[in-house]
Design an enzyme around this catalytic site. Structure first.
Site, short mmCIF file in Angstrom:
data_model
loop_
_atom_site.label_atom_id
_atom_site.label_comp_id
_atom_site.label_asym_id
_atom_site.label_seq_id
_atom_site.Cartn_x
_atom_site.Cartn_y
_atom_site.Cartn_z
N ASP A 66 -32.78 15.09 -9.84
CA ASP A 66 -33.32 15.87 -8.71
C ASP A 66 -32.71 17.27 -8.74
O ASP A 66 -33.35 18.26 -8.42
CB ASP A 66 -32.92 15.30 -7.34
CG ASP A 66 -33.35 13.87 -7.13
OD1 ASP A 66 -34.30 13.43 -7.78
OD2 ASP A 66 -32.68 13.19 -6.30
N HIS A 70 -30.32 12.19 -6.84
CA HIS A 70 -30.32 11.62 -8.19
C HIS A 70 -29.95 12.76 -9.14
O HIS A 70 -30.32 13.92 -8.90
CB HIS A 70 -31.71 11.14 -8.61
CG HIS A 70 -32.34 10.11 -7.74
ND1 HIS A 70 -32.99 10.42 -6.58
CD2 HIS A 70 -32.47 8.77 -7.89
CE1 HIS A 70 -33.48 9.31 -6.04
NE2 HIS A 70 -33.18 8.29 -6.81
C1 XLS Z 1 -36.95 4.09 -4.02
C2 XLS Z 1 -35.57 4.18 -3.57
C3 XLS Z 1 -34.75 5.29 -4.20
C4 XLS Z 1 -33.28 5.07 -3.94
C5 XLS Z 1 -32.40 5.89 -4.82
O1 XLS Z 1 -37.77 3.37 -3.49
O2 XLS Z 1 -35.58 4.26 -2.18
O3 XLS Z 1 -35.17 6.53 -3.76
O4 XLS Z 1 -32.94 5.32 -2.61
O5 XLS Z 1 -32.67 5.74 -6.16
#
Ligand code: XLS
Ligand code: CA
Ligand code: CA
Length: 399
Positions: free
Chosen positions: A66, A63
Site C-alpha cells: 500500500d 500493507h
Molecule cells: C481483507 C482483510 C485485509 C486485512 C489485512 O478482507 O480485511 O484487508 O485486514 O490484510
C-alpha cells in the site's frame, strides 16, 4: 474514551482503493497521485499523514505494497520499502501518529494465486517470507504495536488438488518461524491473526475466531498470537461481531478490531464504515468487560461506496465511524455501571453458585451422582426474557 477508542485509519482503503470493482473502472480521484511509483509513494504518505492529523486518528495500519511500490525483483522491493519506511518514520515523528499494525500483502500478486505460506510450491512459500520478513523489520523500525497476518489465500478451492493437512502444517511452521524471527529482532508487540471465512479462497483456514484459536493452541502459538476481529468477517462466518469478540475475550485472545460493517442482504465483504450503533454498543460491551483492547485498537478497515466521490466523503465516513463507536462506548459503560443485564445473567446461572450445582462446576461430582440427582430434581420453567432485554437495550440507546 480516548484510551478505549484507539482509532486507526487503513492506508489501503483510504489512499489506494479508487472505486474499481469487477464491473467498472475507477471513480475516485486522488489529487496527490504521481506517475513515478516512488514519487507517488511519497506523495501518498504526505496525503495520508495530512489526513490522519486533520482527522485526529492516533494510529494507522498498512500493507507493505500500500505504502511502497512492489517489484518483480525482491531486492528492489526490499530497498524501496526500506526507503519508504524511513519516510514514514519521519512523518510519524513529526505528527505523533503511531503504527497500530502493518502486514504483508501476500495475496494480490499472481504467484500467490494458490496461497502464500500454504502454497503447494515451496518457492512461493520462500518468496512470501521475503515480504513478511521485510514487513517485520519495518514494524520494529516504526515501533508498531502489533503485526497482522490475514490469510487471504491461505485456504483452498477444491480438495481434488489439495493436501489440507500438509498446508495447515506449513502455515503453522511459517507462523512459528516468523514469530521467532520477530522476537529475535526485538518485536515485543502482539502477533495477530485476522479470521475470515471465505473470499478470496472458498475455504479459508482461519475461518472464524473459534477455528483460529483452536489452530493457535494446537500449534503452541497462543502465547504470542491473538485475534484481530473484523466485524464484516464475523458476519460472513454466520456470526455476529460481538460473538466473535466474545469468543476471543473468553480465551484471553482479543487483540485488536477491524471496525467496519457488512451488508445484511448480501454475502460478500463490503467493508462499510460502521454506523450500526446496536453493533458498536454490543461490541464495546465485550471490549469493556475484557478490560479494553490493550495495545490493540479500532482500525477502520472500511471504504467509501463507489459513488461517494467527494474527497470529504472520506472524512465523513471516518467521523461517523468514530461517533458510532463513541456512542457504543458510552451506552456500554452505562449498561455495565447499572448492572441490570449482568445481574439478570448472574441470576440465570445461580443454580451453579451453591450446593450440587457448585460441586458440578468445581469438578467434585461424578457422572453417576449427577444422573442420580437428575431423578430427584424438580424443573421449573424460567423465561429467558429475550424481548424484555431487547427493549431494555433500546431504552439505553434511545431513552
Ligand atoms: C481483507 C482483510 C485485509 C486485512 C489485512 O478482507 O480485511 O484487508 O485486514 O490484510
Ligand atoms: Ca480487515
Ligand atoms: Ca473486510
Amino acid at each position: 474514551m480516548e484510551e478505549h477508542l484507539r482509532f486507526a485509519t487503513a492506508y489501503w482503503h483510504s489512499f489506494c482503493a479508487d472505486g474499481t470493482d469487477p464491473f467498472g473502472s475507477a471513480t475516485m480521484d486522488f489529487p496527490f497521485r504521481k506517475s513515478d511509483a516512488y514519487a507517488n509513494a511519497i506523495a501518498k504518505a504526505d496525503a495520508a499523514f495530512e489526513f490522519f492529523t486533520k482527522l485526529g486518528t492516533p494510529y494507522y495500519c498498512f500493507h507493505d505494497v500500500d505504502a511502497s511500490p512492489n517489484s518483480e525483483d525482491p531486492s528492489v522491493y526490499e530497498k524501496t520499502l526500506g526507503k519508504v519506511s524511513d519516510e514514514l518514520l519521519a512523518r510519524q515523528k513529526a505528527s505523533g501518529i503511531k503504527l497500530l499494525w502493518n502486514t504483508a500483502n501476500v495475496f494480490t500478486h499472481p504467484f500467490y494465486m494458490n496461497g502464500a505460506a500454504t502454497n503447494p510450491d515451496f518457492n512461493v512459500v520462500a518468496r512470501a517470507a521475503v515480504q513478511v520478513k521485510n514487513s517485520l523489520d519495518v514494524n520494529v523500525k516504526l515501533g508498531g504495536q502489533n503485526y497482522v497476518f490475514w490469510g487471504g489465500r491461505e485456504g483452498y478451492m477444491s480438495l481434488l488438488n489439495t493436501d489440507m493437512k500438509r498446508e495447515q502444517e506449513h502455515l503453522a511452521r511459517f507462523l512459528t518461524m516468523a514469530r521467532d524471527y520477530g522476537r529475535s529482532i526485538g518485536f515485543t508487540g502482539t502477533f495477530l491473526i485476522e479470521p475470515k471465512p471465505m473470499e478470496p479462497s472458498k475455504h479459508q483456514y482461519d475461518y472464524d475466531a473459534a477455528t483460529t484459536i483452536g489452530f493457535l493452541k494446537n500449534w503452541g502459538l497462543d502465547k504470542d498470537f491473538k485475534c484481530n476481529i473484523e466485524a464484516n468477517h464475523a458476519s460472513l462466518a454466520g456470526h455476529t461481531f460481538d460473538h466473535d469478540l466474545q469468543v476471543c475475550a473468553d480465551n484471553g485472545m482479543l487483540g485488536s478490531v477491524d471496525a467496519n460493517q457488512g451488508d445484511s442482504i448480501n454475502g460478500w465483504d463490503t467493508d462499510e464504515f460502521p454506523t450500526d450503533v446496536y453493533s458498536t454498543t454490543l461490541a464495546m460491551l465485550v471490549i469493556l468487560r475484557n478490560g479494553g483492547l490493550g495495545n490493540g485498537g479500532l482500525n477502520f478497515d472500511a471504504k467509501r461506496r463507489r459513488n461517494s466521490t467527494d474527497l470529504e466523503d472520506l472524512f465523513i465516513g471516518h467521523i461517523g465511524g468514530m461517533d458510532s463507536f463513541a456512542l457504543g462506548l458510552e451506552v456500554a459503560n452505562n449498561i455495565i455501571e447499572e448492572g441490570l443485564f449482568d445481574s439478570f445473567v448472574k441470576e440465570r446461572y445461580a443454580s451453579f453458585d451453591t450446593g450440587d450445582g457448585k460441586k458440578f462446576e468445581a469438578g467434585s461430582m461424578d457422572f453417576a451422582t449427577l444422573a442420580a440427582l437428575g431423578k430427584t430434581v424438580q424443573i421449573e420453567k424460567r423465561s429467558g426474557k429475550q424481548e424484555y432485554l431487547n427493549n431494555l437495550l433500546n431504552s439505553y440507546l434511545f431513552g
